[in-house]
Design an enzyme around this catalytic site. Structure first.
Site, short mmCIF file in Angstrom:
data_model
loop_
_atom_site.label_atom_id
_atom_site.label_comp_id
_atom_site.label_asym_id
_atom_site.label_seq_id
_atom_site.Cartn_x
_atom_site.Cartn_y
_atom_site.Cartn_z
N GLU A 1 3.41 -1.85 -2.40
CA GLU A 1 3.98 -0.58 -2.85
C GLU A 1 2.88 0.34 -3.35
O GLU A 1 1.79 -0.10 -3.67
CB GLU A 1 5.02 -0.78 -3.95
CG GLU A 1 4.71 -1.86 -4.98
CD GLU A 1 3.44 -1.66 -5.77
OE1 GLU A 1 3.15 -0.51 -6.15
OE2 GLU A 1 2.73 -2.64 -6.01
N GLU B 1 -0.31 -2.58 -4.10
CA GLU B 1 -0.51 -2.27 -2.69
C GLU B 1 -0.18 -3.43 -1.75
O GLU B 1 -0.16 -3.27 -0.55
CB GLU B 1 -1.96 -1.82 -2.39
CG GLU B 1 -2.40 -0.58 -3.12
CD GLU B 1 -3.82 -0.16 -2.73
OE1 GLU B 1 -4.38 -0.70 -1.74
OE2 GLU B 1 -4.37 0.73 -3.41
#
Length: 360
Positions: free
Chosen positions: A178, A321
């Site tokens: 994310e 991430e």
């Protein structure tokens, strides 16, 4: 069962017990000490059950990075501004972010997804952007709910549909990631409501808040939990009240793993909150999940314990991430190689290890 999702959730079937039994038997015959690869062995068995095949393949793997902005940033709960989300997301499409560099080394295809970034994005060509924008960021949940219930359901369905697309393209394993400034705040608030625990215990510094920033963050979350908690009837209500489009989308990704029978790797704190929401929406969904690492955020251990998912890595990571999830994939590769190719005790003509008797 949540009415808006029942058509999807009715498709979920439990992991295949026969494939798992066959995988456990294979591990017992591999010419090494019993259970000596620990959690890696258990995860290979889990993958066999998910895929309904004891011949475990991890050849095609992808990373979904769900990107979105969060209105709560207005309340001074982050070190950087909302504009960073768009910049980093665009960098991902060019292959220029931490997780993209790691994914290249690990042989993982990267899919950045715009779930709700606050401006329109320009995609690079290395990892082209998937545009699934629901809105230009969520609202400030200190003032009003972050999103409508319909938007939360749309985000969850989008995550499920993304997994359907990867299933059609033959992916064996999917990692979660994310990007969204403010999403440790949304996730801490959602975790507090899901776990019914004090935000003080669950809320950390995110991307480097100082003491004053941390105090403000905890106060904002505490207010939101008090305001919205009594009215939340289910997990969709929680996500709509204090969540983000990335968080709701990841919830759908985990549900999609169960629907389409693809093992899904949790990354860190934020994906673990989404995983817990998915497990609460459909109990048993966790049987399709693998924990990559323990986040350095305060709730990292708590969430994995609640899910019953032992992590592969403990390295103090908190980058996000999908970096932790991608870092775990080479470990699974090595375990799958041992599982699939190593000689058995029969092959080398020595006596197999026996389970140790209880020495207590």
């Amino acid at each position: 069962m949540i009415e808006e999702l029942k058509d999807y959730l009715s498709l979920i079937q439990p992991p295949d017990k026969k494939a798992m039994e066959t995988a456990r038997l294979r591990w017992a015959h591999v010419a090494k000490p019993l259970n000596s690869l620990g959690v890696l062995e258990d995860d290979i068995v889990k993958i066999a059950g998910i895929r309904k095949d004891a011949h475990v393949s991890l050849h095609k793997r992808g990373l979904l990075i769900l990107c979105a902005d969060n209105g709560i940033v207005e309340e001074g709960v982050t070190q950087t501004g909302m504009e960073v989300t768009a910049v980093v997301t665009e960098n991902m499409t060019k292959g220029n972010s931490s997780v993209c560099i790691m994914a290249k080394r690990a042989g993982v295809d990267v899919y950045p997804v715009d779930m709700g970034v606050a401006r329109d994005l320009v995609s690079g060509s290395r990892y082209p952007l998937l545009n699934r924008k629901i809105a230009y960021g969520t609202k400030n949940f200190r003032k009003t709910k972050a999103m409508t219930r319909n938007e939360a359901v749309q985000a969850i369905k989008t995550g499920i549909e993304l997994m359907g697309e990867l299933s059609e393209n033959g992916y064996d394993l999917v990692a979660t990631g994310e990007m969204g400034i403010g999403n440790t705040t949304t996730s801490s608030a959602a975790a507090s409501l899901l776990l019914k625990q004090d935000p003080e215990k669950l809320t950390g510094r995110g991307a480097g808040l100082n003491d004053a920033g941390l105090k403000q963050k905890r106060n904002v979350i505490r207010e939101a939990v008090a305001e919205y908690g009594p009215g939340c009837q289910d997990e969709v209500d929680i996500l709509s009240a204090v969540g983000g489009f990335d968080l709701a989308g990841l919830t759908g990704v985990f549900l999609g793993g169960a629907i389409y029978r693809i093992p899904v790797l949790l990354d860190g704190f934020i994906s673990a909150v989404a995983a817990l929401a998915a497990e609460r929406i459909y109990p048993g969904c966790r049987d399709f999940m693998i924990a990559s690492h323990v986040s350095a955020e305060p709730a990292g251990h708590i969430l994995l314990e609640e899910l019953g998912l032992p992590p592969l890595i403990q390295a103090g990571m908190c980058l996000g991430e999908g970096t932790g999830a991608v870092a775990a994939i080479p470990l699974l590769d090595m375990a799958a190689d041992v599982y699939g190719t190593m000689s058995s005790f029969e092959d080398i003509e020595i006596e197999a290890y026996k389970p140790m008797e209880d020495q207590s």
